[in-house]
Design an enzyme around this catalytic site. Sequence first.
Site, short mmCIF file in Angstrom:
data_model
loop_
_atom_site.label_atom_id
_atom_site.label_comp_id
_atom_site.label_asym_id
_atom_site.label_seq_id
_atom_site.Cartn_x
_atom_site.Cartn_y
_atom_site.Cartn_z
N HIS A 122 0.84 -1.21 0.00
CA HIS A 122 0.00 0.00 0.00
C HIS A 122 0.88 1.26 0.00
CE1 HIS A 122 -2.70 -2.94 2.27
NE2 HIS A 122 -3.48 -2.58 1.26
N GLN A 179 -17.88 -6.60 -2.05
CA GLN A 179 -16.91 -7.40 -2.81
C GLN A 179 -16.58 -8.72 -2.11
OE1 GLN A 179 -13.86 -4.19 -2.59
NE2 GLN A 179 -12.40 -5.87 -2.33
N GLY A 219 -2.27 -1.71 -7.30
CA GLY A 219 -1.11 -2.60 -7.33
C GLY A 219 -1.34 -3.79 -8.25
P1 AMP Z 1 -6.35 -3.83 -0.51
O1 AMP Z 1 -6.25 -3.03 0.73
O2 AMP Z 1 -5.89 -5.24 -0.36
O3 AMP Z 1 -7.71 -3.70 -1.17
O4 AMP Z 1 -5.32 -3.21 -1.54
C1 AMP Z 1 -5.35 -1.83 -1.85
C2 AMP Z 1 -4.41 -1.58 -2.99
O5 AMP Z 1 -3.09 -1.97 -2.62
C3 AMP Z 1 -4.77 -2.38 -4.25
O6 AMP Z 1 -4.55 -1.57 -5.39
C4 AMP Z 1 -3.81 -3.53 -4.18
O7 AMP Z 1 -3.51 -4.09 -5.44
C5 AMP Z 1 -2.58 -2.85 -3.60
N1 AMP Z 1 -1.69 -3.84 -3.02
C6 AMP Z 1 -1.99 -4.77 -2.07
N2 AMP Z 1 -0.93 -5.57 -1.83
C7 AMP Z 1 0.06 -5.15 -2.65
C8 AMP Z 1 1.39 -5.58 -2.90
N3 AMP Z 1 1.95 -6.60 -2.26
N4 AMP Z 1 2.11 -4.92 -3.83
C9 AMP Z 1 1.57 -3.88 -4.51
N5 AMP Z 1 0.33 -3.42 -4.32
C10 AMP Z 1 -0.43 -4.04 -3.41
#
Ligand code: AMP
Length: 287
Positions: free
Chosen positions: A37, A61, A147
């Site tokens: 993040h 979701q 990400g």
């Molecule tokens: P989330 O909180 O899991 O919904 O993720 C929020 C954002 O952070 C999304 O765009 C994810 O793809 C990105 N993200 C989560 N884990 C990673 C990671 N290991 N590397 C890069 N981006 C990430």
Amino acid sequence: MKIITGIEAMASLCRGWKEKGLRIGFVPTMGGLHEGHISLMRAARAGTDAVVVSIFVNPTQFCPGEDLASYPRDIERDMPLLENEKVDVLFHPQPEAMYPAGYRTYVEVHDFQDKLCGAVRPGHFRGVCTVVLKLFNIVRPDVAYFGWKDAQQVLVIKRMAVDLNLDMEIVGLPLVRDPDGLAMSTRNAYLSPVERAAARLLSKSLAEAEAMIAAGETDVQAVVARVRNVLAAAPEIEIEYVAAVDTKNLEPLDRIAGDGLLALAARVGKTRLIDNILIHPKGEAPC
Ligand code: AMP
């Protein structure tokens, strides 16, 4: 850093920034923040004038039986990380504000939403697209950062942005890994020590596939078989899918050529994890 929970308060602050000619960068998250993040926040801070990060565990979701209730929620822990990255605003709406009684409207990206993770998690991408579009409409960002950890999500959101003529840029940033290769994920916190050790095989299997491709392998079956073989070494791992697909339409690749995505999902114990690599044969530039 401002903390805003009200939708109108968030929208009105962003309107004010726009009137001043500031470019808004936006990072939507579900909290449980980690270096993955943070990499998005840094890109937003470097690329835009005002940075908004949302933390919203989006109920639409999650499929029935998934971890909506137990998903890590610790805003007090997340806050200093946001402060440290000089985020301007944490937007933290309540579910009842995002989905009030009578809520009826959903966004679907046909075909894209039904493949890979969408086949196993029906309705997941409909929920993702709906909340992301709602957040975009509140924040009106110039650039939003996602990400490649969630590669299908990046492709679905990019498709939505094109199809719905969104006047903004969608940026996909590289997957961030722990030092031993495990893709960082809020859900890694669920893993027992034994499962955590087994989970290393996910990235190891993809690294072996990547080496095969770099050495000139173009047979998809051979590459997928190698990934499956590596994962089979750990009894804690139950594969959901391993697939090589075209990044244009998420259709299976006939052979490794052009831009592709090698993606997998697996349960490690009870925890569902995903990982992927982007395939750029012959050292081509990423899509
Ligand atoms: P989330 O909180 O899991 O919904 O993720 C929020 C954002 O952070 C999304 O765009 C994810 O793809 C990105 N993200 C989560 N884990 C990673 C990671 N290991 N590397 C890069 N981006 C990430």
